[in-house]
Design a protein around this motif. Structure first.
Motif, short mmCIF file in Angstrom:
data_model
loop_
_atom_site.label_atom_id
_atom_site.label_comp_id
_atom_site.label_asym_id
_atom_site.label_seq_id
_atom_site.Cartn_x
_atom_site.Cartn_y
_atom_site.Cartn_z
N ALA A 88 -0.38 -11.84 -1.52
CA ALA A 88 -1.50 -10.97 -1.12
C ALA A 88 -1.05 -9.59 -0.66
O ALA A 88 -1.57 -9.04 0.29
N LEU A 89 -0.06 -9.03 -1.34
CA LEU A 89 0.32 -7.65 -1.03
C LEU A 89 -0.77 -6.71 -1.53
O LEU A 89 -1.44 -7.01 -2.51
N PHE A 90 -0.93 -5.57 -0.86
CA PHE A 90 -1.98 -4.65 -1.27
C PHE A 90 -1.55 -3.86 -2.50
O PHE A 90 -0.54 -3.18 -2.49
N ASP A 91 -2.36 -3.96 -3.55
CA ASP A 91 -2.02 -3.30 -4.81
C ASP A 91 -1.99 -1.78 -4.67
O ASP A 91 -1.31 -1.09 -5.42
N PHE A 92 -2.79 -1.27 -3.72
CA PHE A 92 -2.94 0.19 -3.64
C PHE A 92 -1.81 0.85 -2.85
O PHE A 92 -1.77 2.06 -2.73
N PHE A 101 1.23 -1.00 6.94
CA PHE A 101 -0.23 -1.12 7.07
C PHE A 101 -0.68 -1.70 8.41
O PHE A 101 -1.50 -1.09 9.11
N PRO A 102 -0.15 -2.88 8.81
CA PRO A 102 -0.57 -3.39 10.13
C PRO A 102 -0.16 -2.46 11.26
O PRO A 102 -0.87 -2.37 12.26
N ASP A 104 -0.07 0.81 11.11
CA ASP A 104 -1.02 1.91 11.11
C ASP A 104 -2.22 1.59 11.99
O ASP A 104 -2.72 2.44 12.71
N PHE A 105 -2.67 0.34 11.88
CA PHE A 105 -3.90 -0.02 12.57
C PHE A 105 -3.67 -0.45 14.01
O PHE A 105 -4.49 -0.21 14.86
N ARG A 150 6.10 -8.17 5.84
CA ARG A 150 4.85 -7.66 6.39
C ARG A 150 4.33 -8.56 7.51
O ARG A 150 3.80 -8.08 8.50
N LYS B 25 -9.40 3.53 13.20
CA LYS B 25 -8.70 4.80 13.38
C LYS B 25 -9.33 5.85 12.47
O LYS B 25 -9.39 5.67 11.26
N ILE B 28 -7.14 7.21 9.57
CA ILE B 28 -7.05 6.39 8.36
C ILE B 28 -8.33 6.51 7.55
O ILE B 28 -8.30 6.62 6.33
N MET B 113 -9.41 -7.65 -5.11
CA MET B 113 -8.71 -7.82 -3.84
C MET B 113 -9.16 -9.10 -3.14
O MET B 113 -8.37 -9.75 -2.47
N THR B 116 -7.48 -12.22 -4.78
CA THR B 116 -6.04 -12.37 -4.59
C THR B 116 -5.67 -12.42 -3.11
O THR B 116 -4.53 -12.14 -2.73
N ASP B 117 -6.65 -12.75 -2.26
CA ASP B 117 -6.42 -12.92 -0.82
C ASP B 117 -6.09 -11.63 -0.08
O ASP B 117 -5.75 -11.67 1.10
N GLN B 118 -6.16 -10.48 -0.76
CA GLN B 118 -5.80 -9.25 -0.04
C GLN B 118 -6.78 -8.94 1.08
O GLN B 118 -6.40 -8.40 2.12
N ALA B 121 -5.94 -11.12 3.90
CA ALA B 121 -4.73 -10.62 4.55
C ALA B 121 -5.09 -9.48 5.51
O ALA B 121 -4.57 -9.39 6.62
N MET B 125 -4.91 -9.23 9.81
CA MET B 125 -4.20 -8.25 10.62
C MET B 125 -5.12 -7.69 11.70
O MET B 125 -4.76 -6.78 12.42
N VAL B 127 -7.89 -6.21 10.98
CA VAL B 127 -8.50 -5.00 10.44
C VAL B 127 -9.89 -5.37 9.92
O VAL B 127 -10.07 -6.43 9.34
#
Ligand SMILES: Nc1ncnc2c1ncn2[C@@H]1O[C@H](COP(=O)(O)OP(=O)(O)OP(=O)(O)O)[C@@H](O)[C@H]1O
Ligand SMILES: [Mg+2]
Lengths: 240, 248
Positions: A88-92, A101-102, A104-105, A150, B25, B28, B113, B116-118, B121, B125, B127
């Motif tokens: 589940a890595l972010f494609d973008f 990413f975590p 950043d937030f 991550r 934020k 972001i 997304m 694929t569990d993004q 995920a 976090m 978020v």
């Protein structure tokens, strides 16, 4: 510490988890083992609140997950690191951005600090020279390792790994096992690992729960595995 | 079927509630807003310009060939073109075209997304995934789309002018005069408002469908088809309602 009490979960009438009661203590590699389709992933996702349980309760320390407000849940989740079965890595985002990413937030670190921390995490999982690559450019095993990097980016109190070493070669697989076990002890994390990899069960499983058809049939440490009398587990381990 | 519809409306409202939580934020959010503006608005500029240019030209020929009556001033060709463009084409028709482009882009991006569990995920976090993914898209589409409408108007008129000056169906001066005739600024506002509303529908419904996609890559396909069908119907419906409310 995490405590699960009498947990039930079903999907559209199909009962997946049946009466699971288990306790996970910090500083130990807690493992959930079982055949494919036995409900391990569902258990993990219910545990972290991605699925609502039908009944039963989940306690993080002395906090009840079901009774938490949105903000409390958000706070809790910032203390959790999670590796998904399919990474589940972010494609973008690039590898480095994925790990940042975590941060950043959830942190106010400067960019340099974040990059330093991200590089450190990547180093720990033995990924080099992939900083600027996108997840689609990585091999499955590398994605997995970046996923672990991550998950540990914010030094979580709770670490959940869904099959951390499926799709890895035996060498990398044992490196990952050692890494998880090491950081678990080092930071006194409460780690829960889903796996059906015999090597990792035998090398790092401190507290093993065996799930068969959604029921918890056996619980114990790796040393007592072979002396089990549970027939399903014996079959799973191929002991005659 | 009706139950399903009511359920989706309810779920959509809950989704919007999640989306419009205060961003974690602002920095972001701003970064995402710029990226989405480029992806959704800037990248549509060429499409909108080309379509408007051609439709403008075609409309001029059609209108001119239908006004044969010598008692009707030829200037009316320019006037009618302007009215058609402002009132309906630049907002509603362009929005319908954008529904396909923006809608499928948004819903398939968010949908893949999801499967694929993004998104899980992100949630893990701590978020607000709905806010992070959908809010910049919705804000960008809603706020910036009136610019596309203005651009479409400009290029539609330009297309008309090109045809007029090439073919000489009417005099260029008559055309320009017609364009200026009886100009009502409120109509431009009305059209910009419609465009904004339509793009809000496009971005929010496409995000919503993508966010709750399930069932692998097939599910992503279904989600974006559903999104575009819903959006198209709603655009027509709201067009009717808004026109009745604002112009009558
Ligand atoms: N979202 C869902 N909707 C419906 N059924 C589901 C869903 N997720 C899982 N299941 C069902 O739950 C059962 C357990 O699935 P789960 O993914 O937990 O297996 P697993 O133990 O993780 O297997 P593997 O080792 O292959 O990952 C399966 O029969 C699956 O069909
Ligand atoms: Mg699984």
């Amino acid at each position: 510490m995490i405590r699960i009490e009498h947990l039930y979960k079903s999907f559209a009438g199909a009962q997946i988890l049946k009466d699971i009661t288990i306790e996970y203590s910090p500083g130990k590699c807690n493992m959930v083992i079982g055949a494919s389709g036995s409900g391990k992933t569902v258990l993990l996702k219910t545990l972290i609140g991605l699925y609502e349980p039908d009944s039963g309760s989940i306690w993080y320390g002395d906090e009840d997950l079901a009774a938490m407000t949105y903000d409390q849940k958000k706070k809790l989740r910032q203390r959790i690191g999670m590796l998904f079965q399919a990474s589940a890595l972010f494609d973008f985002a690039t590898v480095l951005e994925n790990i940042m990413f975590p941060m950043d937030f959830c942190t106010d670190w400067s960019k340099a600090q974040k990059i330093e921390r991200a590089r450190f995490c990547l180093d720990r999982v033995n990924v080099k020279g992939a900083d600027g690559k996108y997840p689609s450019e990585l091999s499955g095993g590398m994605q997995k390792r970046v996923g672990i990097a991550r998950a540990i980016a914010l030094n979580p109190e709770f670490l959940f790994c869904d099959e951390p070493n499926s799709g890895l070669d035996p060498y990398t697989s044992s490196l990952i096992d050692e890494l998880i076990s090491e950081i678990t002890k080092e930071y006194n994390m409460t780690t829960v690992i889903n796996t059906h990899d015999m090597n990792s069960i035998r090398s790092i499983g401190d507290n093993i729960g065996f799930i068969c058809d959604g029921m918890l049939l056996w619980q114990g440490s790796r040393d007592s595995l072979d002396s089990t009398s549970c027939p399903q587990l014996r079959k799973f381990l191929r002991i005659r | 079927m009706i139950k399903e519809f009511i359920e989706s409306v309810g779920q959509y409202c809950l989704f919007l509630k999640m989306v419009f939580r205060k961003p974690e934020k602002w920095k972001i959010f701003w970064r995402q807003f710029l990226a989405e503006s480029e992806k959704l608005i800037l990248s549509s500029v060429l499409l909108v310009c080309v379509i408007s240019l051609f439709i403008g030209g075609v409309l001029v020929i059609q209108i001119a060939s239908n006004i044969e009556n010598p008692f009707i001033d030829r200037m009316n060709v320019g006037y009618m073109l302007r009215e058609i463009l402002i009132l309906e084409f630049c907002s509603t028709i362009v929005a319908l075209i954008l529904a396909g482009k923006m809608g499928s882009n948004i819903s398939s991006e968010i949908g893949s997304m999801r499967i694929t569990d993004q998104i899980d995920a992100m949630d893990m976090m701590g978020v607000n995934s709905a806010g992070f993914l959908a809010l910049p898209k919705i804000v960008s589409a809603t706020l910036l789309s009136p610019l596309l409408m203005l651009l479409s108007l400009a290029f539609g008129l330009l297309g008309g002018w090109v045809v007029v000056s090439l073919t000489g169906i009417i005099g260029t001066n008559q055309y320009i005069e017609g364009i200026k005739y009886c100009y009502t600024g409120f109509y431009v506002f009305y059209s910009g408002f419609k465009m904004s509303l339509f793009c809000f529908l496009i971005s929010s419904i496409a995000s919503f469908r993508g966010y709750y996609a399930s069932g692998g890559s097939l599910g992503v396909g279904t989600a974006s088809t559903k999104a575009i069908v819903t959006i198209s119907i709603l655009i027509l419906l709201f067009d009717l309602v808004v026109t009745q409310l604002m112009l009558y």
